[in-house]
Design a protein around this motif. Structure first.
Motif, mmCIF file in Angstrom:
data_model
loop_
_atom_site.group_PDB
_atom_site.id
_atom_site.type_symbol
_atom_site.label_atom_id
_atom_site.label_comp_id
_atom_site.label_asym_id
_atom_site.label_seq_id
_atom_site.Cartn_x
_atom_site.Cartn_y
_atom_site.Cartn_z
ATOM 1 N N CYS A 30 3.820 -5.052 5.028
ATOM 2 C CA CYS A 30 5.116 -4.583 5.520
ATOM 3 C C CYS A 30 5.429 -5.179 6.886
ATOM 4 O O CYS A 30 6.373 -4.765 7.544
ATOM 5 C CB CYS A 30 5.149 -3.062 5.582
ATOM 6 N N CYS A 89 0.830 -1.217 0.000
ATOM 7 C CA CYS A 89 0.000 0.000 0.000
ATOM 8 C C CYS A 89 0.858 1.258 0.000
ATOM 9 O O CYS A 89 0.316 2.365 0.067
ATOM 10 C CB CYS A 89 -0.968 -0.002 1.174
ATOM 11 N N CYS A 100 6.009 -0.010 8.317
ATOM 12 C CA CYS A 100 5.758 1.343 7.784
ATOM 13 C C CYS A 100 5.305 2.305 8.875
ATOM 14 O O CYS A 100 5.256 3.514 8.644
ATOM 15 C CB CYS A 100 4.760 1.313 6.634
ATOM 16 N N CYS A 128 -2.319 -2.313 4.097
ATOM 17 C CA CYS A 128 -2.192 -3.665 3.514
ATOM 18 C C CYS A 128 -1.672 -4.713 4.495
ATOM 19 O O CYS A 128 -1.939 -5.892 4.320
ATOM 20 C CB CYS A 128 -1.278 -3.602 2.295
ATOM 21 N N THR A 129 -0.891 -4.318 5.429
ATOM 22 C CA THR A 129 -0.182 -5.155 6.418
ATOM 23 C C THR A 129 0.917 -6.026 5.804
ATOM 24 O O THR A 129 1.479 -6.870 6.491
ATOM 25 C CB THR A 129 -1.115 -6.057 7.295
HETATM 26 S S1 FES Z 1 0.553 -1.431 5.863
HETATM 27 FE FE1 FES Z 1 0.938 -1.309 3.730
HETATM 28 S S2 FES Z 1 3.041 -0.814 3.656
HETATM 29 FE FE2 FES Z 1 2.631 -0.887 5.780
#
Ligand code: FES
Length: 124
Positions: free
Chosen positions: A45, A36, A80, A42-43
């Protein structure tokens, strides 16, 4: 400067103001996913903390970990949403290789996005 150790990769000196996700991409140079673009959506990372897990957490990280049912997974955090402001050791558990994705994601901005609202770590 702080030390970020990535298990199986090495130890890296990093500026205390740098986002962990950008350290993993730019300095550690692994294929860390960040689908994302660093916006706590998105999780992908995610990293697994071995030591030095921060006690503070952005509200955005807490919200997405809660909504995805990940809050109870000890040491699982979103790179992130973390600054390398003290010594930490992590496992890089979410990589482009083997993910089936076309790319790792757009390079995250320099500062935490959305703008960080700090709260205490969720504990499940
Ligand atoms: S939640 Fe998408 S890059 Fe961290």
């Amino acid at each position: 400067m702080s030390k970020l150790t990535v298990e199986g990769v090495g130890m890296f000196e990093v500026a205390e103001t740098k986002r962990m996700v950008n350290t993993l991409i730019d300095d550690v140079k692994i294929d860390q996913l960040h689908a994302c673009g660093g916006f706590a959506r998105c999780t992908t990372c995610r990293v697994q903390f071995v030591s030095g897990e921060p006690s503070k957490m952005t509200q955005a990280e807490k919200d997405v970990l809660t909504s995805r049912g990940l809050v109870g997974q000890s040491g699982l955090r979103l790179s992130c949403q973390i600054l390398c402001d003290h010594d930490m050791t992590v496992r890089a558990i979410s990589r482009l290789a083997g993910s089936g994705r076309a790319d790792a994601g757009k390079h995250p901005e320099e500062n935490i996005t959305p703008p960080a609202v700090w709260t205490e770590r969720a504990t499940g």
